[in-house]
Write an enzyme that holds these catalytic residues in place. Structure first.
Site, PDB file in Angstrom:
ATOM      1  NE  ARG A  29     -22.509  -2.833  22.747  1.00 12.11           N
ATOM      2  CZ  ARG A  29     -21.987  -3.686  23.614  1.00 12.11           C
ATOM      3  NH1 ARG A  29     -22.320  -3.628  24.896  1.00 12.11           N
ATOM      4  NH2 ARG A  29     -21.124  -4.613  23.226  1.00 12.11           N
TER       5      ARG A  29
ATOM      6  CG  ASP B 102     -23.630   6.254  -1.474  1.00 11.66           C
ATOM      7  OD1 ASP B 102     -23.131   5.165  -1.853  1.00 11.66           O
ATOM      8  OD2 ASP B 102     -24.141   6.406  -0.354  1.00 11.66           O
ATOM      9  CG  ASN B 103     -18.824   3.628  -3.318  1.00 13.79           C
ATOM     10  OD1 ASN B 103     -19.766   3.318  -2.581  1.00 13.79           O
ATOM     11  ND2 ASN B 103     -17.568   3.295  -3.046  1.00 13.79           N
TER      12      ASN B 103
ATOM     13  CB  ALA C  43     -18.633   8.106   1.979  1.00 12.52           C
TER      14      ALA C  43
ATOM     15  CB  SER D  15     -17.968   4.852  15.921  1.00 15.47           C
ATOM     16  OG  SER D  15     -18.314   3.742  16.718  1.00 15.47           O
TER      17      SER D  15
ATOM     18  CE  LYS E 212     -16.345   5.461  11.082  1.00 15.83           C
ATOM     19  NZ  LYS E 212     -16.849   6.336  10.022  1.00 15.83           N
TER      20      LYS E 212
ATOM     21  N   GLY F 199     -14.407  -9.350  21.048  1.00 18.18           N
ATOM     22  CA  GLY F 199     -14.319  -7.894  20.919  1.00 18.18           C
ATOM     23  C   GLY F 199     -15.481  -7.154  21.557  1.00 18.18           C
TER      24      GLY F 199
ATOM     25  CG  PHE G 110     -23.291 -12.672  20.045  1.00 18.45           C
ATOM     26  CD1 PHE G 110     -23.494 -13.933  19.514  1.00 18.45           C
ATOM     27  CD2 PHE G 110     -23.281 -11.582  19.172  1.00 18.45           C
ATOM     28  CE1 PHE G 110     -23.688 -14.117  18.154  1.00 18.45           C
ATOM     29  CE2 PHE G 110     -23.462 -11.755  17.801  1.00 18.45           C
ATOM     30  CZ  PHE G 110     -23.672 -13.026  17.297  1.00 18.45           C
TER      31      PHE G 110
ATOM     32  CG  ASN H 166     -13.442   2.294   0.901  1.00 21.59           C
ATOM     33  OD1 ASN H 166     -14.202   2.820   0.099  1.00 21.59           O
ATOM     34  ND2 ASN H 166     -12.811   1.156   0.642  1.00 21.59           N
TER      35      ASN H 166
ATOM     36  CG  ASN I 147     -25.045   0.477  19.803  1.00 20.12           C
ATOM     37  OD1 ASN I 147     -24.227   1.107  20.466  1.00 20.12           O
ATOM     38  ND2 ASN I 147     -24.843  -0.763  19.435  1.00 20.12           N
TER      39      ASN I 147
ATOM     40  CE1 TYR J  77     -16.713   1.791  10.989  1.00 15.93           C
ATOM     41  CE2 TYR J  77     -16.893   1.203  13.309  1.00 15.93           C
ATOM     42  CZ  TYR J  77     -17.315   1.945  12.228  1.00 15.93           C
ATOM     43  OH  TYR J  77     -18.337   2.851  12.377  1.00 15.93           O
TER      44      TYR J  77
END
Ligand code: NAD
Ligand code: UD1
Length: 337
Positions: A231, A31-32, A81, A124, A153, A294, A218, A99, A179, A149
């Protein structure tokens, strides 16, 4: 032989490392620490009585990976990661592709070179995109993602499918999380977002503990029972256990498979607020805001494939998600800092 856990100091990774150690697996974490603290793994060591080995390094550091995998001590990889903030990904797309996609390519190339052929990948529900109908089922088309993002994936899933097709020794499972919420029941490890939380439950928890004044909801004009977004929330310990089941299934499987990991039912934003109020014993200030760009109205998983093929299902309900989140937040109002 050990399991290499990339991103193992992070939220889902640390809970999974704890579950692995608890059943006696050996673990090496790479892990960084770009979005985590080594303190999470010190606490994992206290809870389990065993210290996972932490290598502070980046999955894009090819030589580091080569040296680690050349020892012959790694049998399989659980790959957490990556960067995960949806809004940030639209502002910094190159960092996300760098990444999440390039990093995974380096990992896969070095695994192949070292003859390490088993991988679990953190995907995801976002790969289903905006056009899928609910509940989301693995046979539905994926794509139409709405952020870099989500696209990162999707791209990695495609890469894994192609890599498994080309090399019969390579087996990979992508787990499509819905979630994730909650924390280990000890209250010692949990989610520790930097800055203002993007996700619902960490936001609610920080309102409850007094770090934030009120939750902004929201949108309350969606086509859902109470107008707020719905969700599929899943307890992080159920999610961690899903990784162990997937790891056990890898040797029996061939090629590439993807599984939904969700509870199979949805809760609205207002239901989540009420459930958290029950757990923390106070009412929480809420203001209705505009919809967030979104966001979808409602989605939840069909999780029956994981039930059938991985022998996995959730065992923790909403009250437990809330109680465990609240214990973590109360004990650690400022996270690991
Ligand atoms: P997290 O940020 O807590 O964990 C990710 C970890 O990876 C962090 O510890 C970070 O320091 C590390 N990391 C990031 N880039 C790295 C790199 N280049 N090299 C080495 N380490 C690096 O996030 P999380 O919530 O635990 O998520 C884990 C994985 O699950 C991520 O891939 C994320 O995209 C995916 N996922 C998360 C959710 C969610 O809601 N939390 C939902 C779906 C999928
Ligand atoms: C978000 C990401 C998704 C990612 C997931 C898990 C977006 C658009 N999607 O999903 O790609 O996989 O996190 O990390 O960011 N909400 C509020 N107020 C808040 C925060 C959230 O009302 O302050 C609402 C949202 O509108 C949504 C629900 O709560 O209806 C859950 O939001 P969140 O926790 O951010 O998760 P997702 O939007 O499902």
């Amino acid at each position: 032989m050990a399991v290499l856990v990339t991103g193992g100091a992070g939220y889902i990774g640390s809970h999974t490392v704890l579950a692995l150690l608890a059943r006696g697996d050996e673990v090496v974490v790479l892990d960084n620490l770009s979005n985590a603290s080594a303190e999470s793994l010190r606490r994992v060591a206290r809870l389990s009585g065993k210290a996972p080995r932490l290598i502070e390094g980046d999955i894009r550091d090819r030589q580091r990976l080569r040296d680690l995998l050349a020892t012959g001590a790694i049998q399989s990889v659980i790959h957490f990661a990556g960067l995960k903030a949806v809004g940030e990904s639209t502002r910094e797309p190159l960092a996300y592709y760098q990444n999440n996609v390039s990093g995974t390519l380096v990992l896969l190339e070095e695994m192949r070179r070292a003859g390490v052929s088993q991988l679990i990948f953190s995907s995801s529900a976002t790969v289903y995109g905006a056009q899928a109908s609910v509940p989301y089922v693995e046979t539905a088309a994926i794509g139409g993602t709405t952020s870099p993002y989500g696209t990162s994936k999707l791209m990695v899933e495609q890469i894994l499918r192609d890599a498994a097709r080309a090399d019969s020794r390579f087996t990979a499972i992508a787990l499509r999380y819905f979630n994730p919420v909650g924390a280990h029941p000890s209250g010692e490890i949990g989610e520790d977002p930097h800055g203002i939380p993007n996700n619902l439950l960490p936001y609610i928890a920080q309102v409850a503990v007094g770090r934030l004044p009120a939750l902004g909801v929201f949108g309350n004009d969606y086509d859902t029972p109470d107008g707020t977004g719905v969700r599929d929330y899943i307890h992080v310990m159920d999610l961690a256990e899903g990784h162990l089941k997937a790891l056990d299934a890898l040797p029996r499987q061939a090629g590439y498979r993807a599984y939904n990991l969700g509870a199979g039912r949805g809760y609205s934003v207002l239901e989540m607020v009420r459930a958290f109020e029950q757990a923390c014993g106070q009412s929480l200030p809420v203001t209705i805001k505009a919809r967030r760009d979104g966001d979808l109205a409602a989605f939840w998983a069909d999780a029956s494939l994981a039930d059938r093929e991985l022998d996995w299902r959730v065992s923790r309900g909403l009250a437990e998600m809330m109680a465990d989140t609240w214990r973590w937040q109360q004990n650690n109002p400022h996270g690991y800092r």
